[in-house]
Design a protein around this motif. Structure first.
Motif, PDB file in Angstrom:
ATOM      1  N   PRO A  71      57.331  38.805  33.860  1.00  0.00           N
ATOM      2  CA  PRO A  71      56.280  38.533  32.654  1.00  0.00           C
ATOM      3  C   PRO A  71      55.076  38.184  32.666  1.00  0.00           C
ATOM      4  CG  PRO A  71      57.822  36.597  33.462  1.00  0.00           C
ATOM      5  CD  PRO A  71      58.044  37.660  34.313  1.00  0.00           C
ATOM      6  N   GLY A  72      54.129  38.224  31.742  1.00  0.00           N
ATOM      7  CA  GLY A  72      53.050  37.702  31.970  1.00  0.00           C
ATOM      8  C   GLY A  72      51.760  38.592  32.505  1.00  0.00           C
ATOM      9  N   THR A  73      52.179  39.698  32.599  1.00  0.00           N
ATOM     10  CA  THR A  73      51.143  40.689  33.305  1.00  0.00           C
ATOM     11  C   THR A  73      51.358  42.133  32.521  1.00  0.00           C
ATOM     12  OG1 THR A  73      50.399  41.762  35.294  1.00  0.00           O
ATOM     13  CG2 THR A  73      52.810  41.581  35.112  1.00  0.00           C
ATOM     14  N   LEU A 116      46.268  38.522  36.476  1.00  0.00           N
ATOM     15  CA  LEU A 116      46.016  37.100  36.521  1.00  0.00           C
ATOM     16  C   LEU A 116      45.404  36.772  37.697  1.00  0.00           C
ATOM     17  CD1 LEU A 116      49.976  36.034  35.789  1.00  0.00           C
ATOM     18  CD2 LEU A 116      47.853  36.605  34.148  1.00  0.00           C
ATOM     19  N   GLN A 117      45.432  37.439  38.840  1.00  0.00           N
ATOM     20  CA  GLN A 117      44.624  37.228  40.037  1.00  0.00           C
ATOM     21  C   GLN A 117      43.307  37.272  39.701  1.00  0.00           C
ATOM     22  OE1 GLN A 117      44.497  39.926  43.149  1.00  0.00           O
ATOM     23  NE2 GLN A 117      44.391  38.425  44.677  1.00  0.00           N
ATOM     24  N   ALA A 118      42.667  38.443  38.870  1.00  0.00           N
ATOM     25  CA  ALA A 118      41.302  38.565  38.528  1.00  0.00           C
ATOM     26  C   ALA A 118      40.800  37.487  37.636  1.00  0.00           C
ATOM     27  CB  ALA A 118      41.070  39.854  37.590  1.00  0.00           C
ATOM     28  N   GLN A 119      41.694  37.061  36.591  1.00  0.00           N
ATOM     29  CA  GLN A 119      41.309  35.714  35.767  1.00  0.00           C
ATOM     30  C   GLN A 119      41.158  34.402  36.644  1.00  0.00           C
ATOM     31  OE1 GLN A 119      44.463  34.146  33.157  1.00  0.00           O
ATOM     32  NE2 GLN A 119      42.983  34.523  31.540  1.00  0.00           N
ATOM     33  N   ALA A 120      42.179  34.361  37.610  1.00  0.00           N
ATOM     34  CA  ALA A 120      41.835  33.182  38.577  1.00  0.00           C
ATOM     35  C   ALA A 120      40.743  33.152  39.496  1.00  0.00           C
ATOM     36  CB  ALA A 120      43.328  32.956  39.499  1.00  0.00           C
ATOM     37  N   LYS A 121      40.397  34.462  39.874  1.00  0.00           N
ATOM     38  CA  LYS A 121      39.119  34.594  40.683  1.00  0.00           C
ATOM     39  C   LYS A 121      37.969  34.263  39.900  1.00  0.00           C
ATOM     40  CE  LYS A 121      40.713  38.318  43.792  1.00  0.00           C
ATOM     41  NZ  LYS A 121      40.416  39.533  44.464  1.00  0.00           N
ATOM     42  N   ARG A 122      38.091  34.706  38.866  1.00  0.00           N
ATOM     43  CA  ARG A 122      36.621  34.643  37.700  1.00  0.00           C
ATOM     44  C   ARG A 122      36.629  32.993  37.479  1.00  0.00           C
ATOM     45  NH1 ARG A 122      38.411  37.507  34.137  1.00  0.00           N
ATOM     46  NH2 ARG A 122      38.953  36.345  32.610  1.00  0.00           N
ATOM     47  N   GLY A 124      37.904  30.471  39.367  1.00  0.00           N
ATOM     48  CA  GLY A 124      37.825  29.653  40.180  1.00  0.00           C
ATOM     49  C   GLY A 124      39.261  28.817  40.659  1.00  0.00           C
ATOM     50  N   ARG A 125      40.183  29.352  40.061  1.00  0.00           N
ATOM     51  CA  ARG A 125      41.380  28.690  40.150  1.00  0.00           C
ATOM     52  C   ARG A 125      42.423  29.437  41.131  1.00  0.00           C
ATOM     53  NH1 ARG A 125      42.695  28.936  33.627  1.00  0.00           N
ATOM     54  NH2 ARG A 125      41.039  26.956  33.083  1.00  0.00           N
ATOM     55  N   PRO A 126      43.540  28.693  41.536  1.00  0.00           N
ATOM     56  CA  PRO A 126      44.600  29.219  42.655  1.00  0.00           C
ATOM     57  C   PRO A 126      45.091  30.617  42.285  1.00  0.00           C
ATOM     58  CG  PRO A 126      44.841  26.799  42.177  1.00  0.00           C
ATOM     59  CD  PRO A 126      43.936  27.284  41.264  1.00  0.00           C
ATOM     60  N   TRP A 127      45.674  31.276  43.261  1.00  0.00           N
ATOM     61  CA  TRP A 127      46.258  32.547  42.797  1.00  0.00           C
ATOM     62  C   TRP A 127      47.982  32.235  42.840  1.00  0.00           C
ATOM     63  CZ3 TRP A 127      44.245  36.359  47.275  1.00  0.00           C
ATOM     64  CH2 TRP A 127      42.856  36.485  47.097  1.00  0.00           C
ATOM     65  N   ASP A 128      48.428  31.324  42.561  1.00  0.00           N
ATOM     66  CA  ASP A 128      49.999  30.916  42.690  1.00  0.00           C
ATOM     67  C   ASP A 128      50.675  31.899  41.776  1.00  0.00           C
ATOM     68  OD1 ASP A 128      48.434  28.518  43.797  1.00  0.00           O
ATOM     69  OD2 ASP A 128      50.325  27.845  44.148  1.00  0.00           O
ATOM     70  N   LEU A 129      50.304  32.007  40.592  1.00  0.00           N
ATOM     71  CA  LEU A 129      51.009  32.579  39.608  1.00  0.00           C
ATOM     72  C   LEU A 129      50.585  34.295  39.637  1.00  0.00           C
ATOM     73  CD1 LEU A 129      50.781  30.305  36.326  1.00  0.00           C
ATOM     74  CD2 LEU A 129      52.539  30.420  38.090  1.00  0.00           C
ATOM     75  N   ALA A 130      49.781  34.674  40.151  1.00  0.00           N
ATOM     76  CA  ALA A 130      49.401  35.989  40.429  1.00  0.00           C
ATOM     77  C   ALA A 130      50.085  36.509  41.882  1.00  0.00           C
ATOM     78  CB  ALA A 130      47.998  36.135  40.575  1.00  0.00           C
ATOM     79  N   LYS A 131      50.454  35.851  42.768  1.00  0.00           N
ATOM     80  CA  LYS A 131      51.034  36.101  43.962  1.00  0.00           C
ATOM     81  C   LYS A 131      52.556  35.454  44.269  1.00  0.00           C
ATOM     82  CE  LYS A 131      47.801  38.470  46.118  1.00  0.00           C
ATOM     83  NZ  LYS A 131      48.104  39.952  46.946  1.00  0.00           N
TER      84      LYS A 131
END
Length: 248
Positions: A71-73, A116-122, A124-131
């Protein structure tokens, strides 16, 4: 043993070619370890030392089981990788001694919620929910280290969709997928790794105390791409084996 106030979580294990099961403790992943993949993600591989992120052991999908679309992607992507399973631990391990820690190797898939990873990078947040989401790491059968050279071997990922025009012979509407193995998405070689398995283990051991049961995903070649429900992924590494899963 002390009384537990709730039931203990199930032990996550991987199948092995020797017939037993390998208990998994932690899962580490090294990012952008192939030059071409680093470039396709917009980075310069010549300037970057290895860096790491983690997945929970519960992210593993084993025994060629199906993998649910998370979910969420709206942009689930595949990354095929060599997986290293440690049978021994250590801290501040020398490169020359690093492979002595390895019990075996397998083929794995690092699934990524790329949006979600792209948003986290933008942000400056962790990648946990992306990975590190549920069922984000299908892994095939582990084979003992003695029979594997982790410095060389063709790495491939093929994707076949069984829900949109693929006939009984495994040939899709666009003519790909002959023999039911799917269209080639990723192709590389372990020799293309920026940091070898031994070097990666040594670097990681300077930051954490490695232990038996730890896994290390070692990076992916270029060619990462999006997935949809019905896709059947087959990843392979020469001399190691394969992993297969269907996105449901």
């Amino acid at each position: 043993m002390q009384d537990l106030v709730i039931a203990a979580p199930d032990l996550v294990t991987l199948p092995t070619s020797t017939g037993g099961r390998f208990p998994v403790r932690r899962v580490y992943c090294v990012g952008r370890n192939y030059a071409a993949h680093a470039r396709e993600m917009g980075h310069d591989p010549d300037r970057e030392p290895p860096f790491f992120f983690t997945k929970p052991a519960t992210a593993l999908v084993t025994d060629d089981a199906d993998t649910p679309y998370p979910p969420g992607t709206e942009r689930l992507e595949h990354e095929v990788e060599l997986v290293v399973a440690l049978g021994r631990g250590g801290s501040d391990v020398a490169v020359a001694d690093a492979l002595d820690l390895v019990w075996g190797y397998a083929v794995g898939l690092d699934l990524t919620r790329r949006d979600l990873q792209a948003q986290a990078k933008r942000l400056g947040r962790p990648w946990d929910l992306a990975k590190g989401f549920d069922a984000s790491a299908p892994v095939g059968t582990l084979v003992p280290a003695a029979g594997v050279d982790p410095t060389v071997g063709a790495v491939e990922l093929r994707v076949l969709n069984d829900a949109d025009g693929t006939d009984a012979d495994g040939i899709g509407a666009d003519g790909t997928g002959a023999d039911g193995i799917g269209a080639l998405r990723q192709s590389g070689d372990l020799a293309d790794q920026i940091w070898s398995v031994a070097e990666t283990i040594a670097v990681l051991s300077r930051s954490v105390a490695l232990a038996p049961g730890d896994l290390l995903f070692t990076g992916t070649p270029d060619g990462v791409g999006t997935l949809q429900r019905g896709d059947v992924l087959t990843g392979s590494i020469a001399g190691v084996g394969s992993v297969r899963t269907r996105i449901t």
